[in-house]
Design an enzyme around this catalytic site. Structure first.
Site, PDB file in Angstrom:
ATOM      1  N   THR A 115      49.060  36.326  30.404  1.00 33.83           N
ATOM      2  CA  THR A 115      48.081  36.475  29.337  1.00 33.83           C
ATOM      3  C   THR A 115      47.776  37.955  29.150  1.00 33.83           C
ATOM      4  O   THR A 115      48.057  38.773  30.031  1.00 33.83           O
ATOM      5  CB  THR A 115      46.794  35.672  29.648  1.00 33.83           C
ATOM      6  OG1 THR A 115      45.920  35.753  28.521  1.00 33.83           O
ATOM      7  CG2 THR A 115      46.099  36.174  30.893  1.00 33.83           C
ATOM      8  N   CYS A 116      47.227  38.284  27.987  1.00 30.90           N
ATOM      9  CA  CYS A 116      46.813  39.661  27.714  1.00 30.90           C
ATOM     10  C   CYS A 116      45.637  39.600  26.736  1.00 30.90           C
ATOM     11  O   CYS A 116      44.841  38.664  26.813  1.00 30.90           O
ATOM     12  CB  CYS A 116      47.984  40.492  27.183  1.00 30.90           C
ATOM     13  SG  CYS A 116      48.712  39.887  25.642  1.00 30.90           S
ATOM     14  N   LEU A 117      45.535  40.525  25.831  1.00 36.49           N
ATOM     15  CA  LEU A 117      44.427  40.507  24.880  1.00 36.49           C
ATOM     16  C   LEU A 117      44.696  39.531  23.742  1.00 36.49           C
ATOM     17  O   LEU A 117      43.862  38.717  23.400  1.00 36.49           O
ATOM     18  CB  LEU A 117      44.165  41.914  24.325  1.00 36.49           C
ATOM     19  CG  LEU A 117      42.969  42.048  23.379  1.00 36.49           C
ATOM     20  CD1 LEU A 117      41.671  41.728  24.103  1.00 36.49           C
ATOM     21  CD2 LEU A 117      42.924  43.443  22.772  1.00 36.49           C
ATOM     22  N   GLY A 119      48.386  38.368  23.025  1.00 37.88           N
ATOM     23  CA  GLY A 119      49.685  37.708  23.078  1.00 37.88           C
ATOM     24  C   GLY A 119      50.931  38.557  22.976  1.00 37.88           C
ATOM     25  O   GLY A 119      52.033  38.044  23.146  1.00 37.88           O
ATOM     26  N   TRP A 144      42.948  36.874  25.809  1.00 33.31           N
ATOM     27  CA  TRP A 144      41.515  36.991  26.033  1.00 33.31           C
ATOM     28  C   TRP A 144      40.726  36.636  24.776  1.00 33.31           C
ATOM     29  O   TRP A 144      39.683  35.980  24.840  1.00 33.31           O
ATOM     30  CB  TRP A 144      41.140  38.390  26.527  1.00 33.31           C
ATOM     31  CG  TRP A 144      39.659  38.609  26.501  1.00 33.31           C
ATOM     32  CD1 TRP A 144      38.946  39.396  25.653  1.00 33.31           C
ATOM     33  CD2 TRP A 144      38.688  37.971  27.357  1.00 33.31           C
ATOM     34  NE1 TRP A 144      37.602  39.301  25.925  1.00 33.31           N
ATOM     35  CE2 TRP A 144      37.414  38.432  26.968  1.00 33.31           C
ATOM     36  CE3 TRP A 144      38.783  37.061  28.409  1.00 33.31           C
ATOM     37  CZ2 TRP A 144      36.251  38.023  27.587  1.00 33.31           C
ATOM     38  CZ3 TRP A 144      37.604  36.644  29.029  1.00 33.31           C
ATOM     39  CH2 TRP A 144      36.356  37.132  28.621  1.00 33.31           C
TER      40      TRP A 144
END
Length: 154
Positions: A115-117, A119, A144
């Protein structure tokens, strides 16, 4: 089953240039999803991620920079491994991984969710993990932003 074809898996900086780990050669990857749905994929929804975290059935790796987690927040139960370190981190010994990142290192057969901010970076981490032999990699493409939105609705 999902078949993906990549023409370049990852690029790594070398001096002033960069080297592609696969170059122009096409690599076919077979990714099998553990989730049941009409169209299997390696994309994890908010609901699926929440279930995985609750059951502790996956290692969830947030590939944002540490300052982003401090400034925006983080998904509980994730391990922070910045994208630039994913390739190296997934080749450490389990003890080194735990010492450096504070979480359990996934086995190559474990379910690993990136996961990240929003995608973008998580997709790159997924590609790096597959190139290292990880066989059950997933992407929480909402990142996120999606997590925070869904948590506020609960």
């Amino acid at each position: 089953m999902v078949f993906w074809t990549f023409t370049s898996v990852a690029s790594f900086p070398v001096g002033r240039g960069s080297v592609s780990s696969v170059g122009r050669k096409t690599t076919e990857l077979l990714l099998c999803s553990r989730f049941t749905s009409a169209t299997p994929s390696n994309i994890v929804t908010y609901k699926q991620l929440r279930q995985l975290l609750t059951a502790q059935n996956a290692v969830v790796i947030d590939v944002r920079e540490p300052w982003e987690l401090r400034d925006f927040g983080s998904i509980p139960g994730t391990v922070n491994v910045p994208l630039a370190q994913v390739n190296t981190a997934l080749q450490l010994s389990p003890a080194e991984f735990k010492e450096k990142y504070g979480g359990e290192m996934p086995e190559r057969t474990d379910t690993v969710v990136f996961t990240c901010l929003a995608g973008i970076r998580s997709k790159n981490a997924l590609i790096a993990a597959v190139s290292l032999g990880y066989t059950d990699v997933q992407d929480y493409s909402g990142g996120w932003k999606d997590w925070e939105k869904n948590e506020k609705e609960m």
